[in-house]
Design a protein around this motif. Structure first.
Motif, PDB file in Angstrom:
ATOM      1  N   GLU A 182      43.011  75.527  71.720  1.00  0.00           N
ATOM      2  CA  GLU A 182      42.787  76.337  70.516  1.00  0.00           C
ATOM      3  C   GLU A 182      44.076  76.494  69.698  1.00  0.00           C
ATOM      4  N   ARG A 184      40.920  82.669  65.681  1.00  0.00           N
ATOM      5  CA  ARG A 184      39.542  82.928  66.113  1.00  0.00           C
ATOM      6  C   ARG A 184      39.186  81.994  67.258  1.00  0.00           C
ATOM      7  N   ARG A 185      38.309  82.439  68.154  1.00  0.00           N
ATOM      8  CA  ARG A 185      37.950  81.636  69.309  1.00  0.00           C
ATOM      9  C   ARG A 185      37.150  80.406  68.903  1.00  0.00           C
ATOM     10  N   ARG A 186      37.351  79.356  69.675  1.00  0.00           N
ATOM     11  CA  ARG A 186      36.694  78.081  69.388  1.00  0.00           C
ATOM     12  C   ARG A 186      35.173  78.217  69.369  1.00  0.00           C
TER      13      ARG A 186
END
Length: 230
Positions: free
Chosen positions: A148, A211-213
């Motif tokens: 990420e 932001r998260r994947r």
């Protein structure tokens, strides 16, 4: 259903549950008695599965437990082998190497009769072109997705115009003739897809994107009208 198949089904059910699930709910889904369910849980725990909980509270499977491939039905093994053989023929150098290694590991743990059946499988991969090497190693792109982290890229579009961008890569799509890196583009302020063969340069930055994947992927799927499964 054999007991081994039932144990595998129980593991698969527990893997899908993020919160503890009651023994009665598990027994109902498997179509067995509560006493049988308790015995099956104890059997899996003895095999090393980290199933936590007790009767009246619920059960949850902690990550990290895998059964060897010989526990899969022949149809599922054929599916896994077919996919690995496709990657071994059509993937980039790194994926081909790991696919061949995975095939070897699967074959090594199969009983002799199943190994012979897999060697004689009627499911084959037809001829197709292997994509030539690109300027940017796809191993780097997959690493950016896994960790990420942002990528600084130089990208040349269909009109041969080069642009410098910083992107948040979260998916890598495989098609017969092209590979697409999908991410959020800071330059455009939107989701964009980038053909791997048009990447001139890519640098893995230390910065993680904010932001998260999984969230980015879900948003992109929704925007593209792509179902969230599959």
């Amino acid at each position: 259903m054999s007991r081994s198949e039932r144990l595998l089904d129980l593991l698969n059910i527990l893997r899908r549950k993020r919160l503890p699930v009651s023994g009665q709910a598990l027994a109902d889904e498997l179509g067995v008695s509560l006493r049988t369910l308790y015995r099956d849980v104890a059997t899996l725990q003895a095999m090393g599965a980290q199933i936590e909980g007790e009767s009246g509270v619920g059960y949850v499977l902690r990550p990290g437990f895998l059964l060897p491939p010989l526990s899969f039905p022949i149809e599922e093994l054929e599916t896994l082998m077919l996919g690995a053989r496709w990657v071994a023929k059509r993937g980039d150098e790194s994926l081909r190497k790991h696919a061949e290694s995975a095939l070897g590991r699967i074959s090594a743990v199969l009983p002799v009769d199943m190994r012979d059946a897999m060697d004689a499988t009627p499911l084959i991969i037809g001829p197709g072109s292997v994509l030539e090497n690109h300027a940017v190693d796809p191993v780097l792109l997959r690493k950016a997705i896994r960790t990420e982290r942002k990528l600084a890229i130089t990208y040349r579009d269909g009109r041969d115009t080069a642009t410098e961008r910083v992107i948040w890569p979260f998916a890598f799509a495989f098609f017969d003739q092209v590979r697409l890196l999908i991410g959020w583009c800071e330059l455009r302020g939107d989701y964009r897809s980038f053909r791997a063969d048009r990447l001139v340069r890519a640098e893995l930055l230390e910065a993680r994107y904010p932001r998260r994947r999984q969230i980015l992927l879900a948003e992109w799927r929704k925007k593209q009208g792509i179902p969230t499964t599959g």
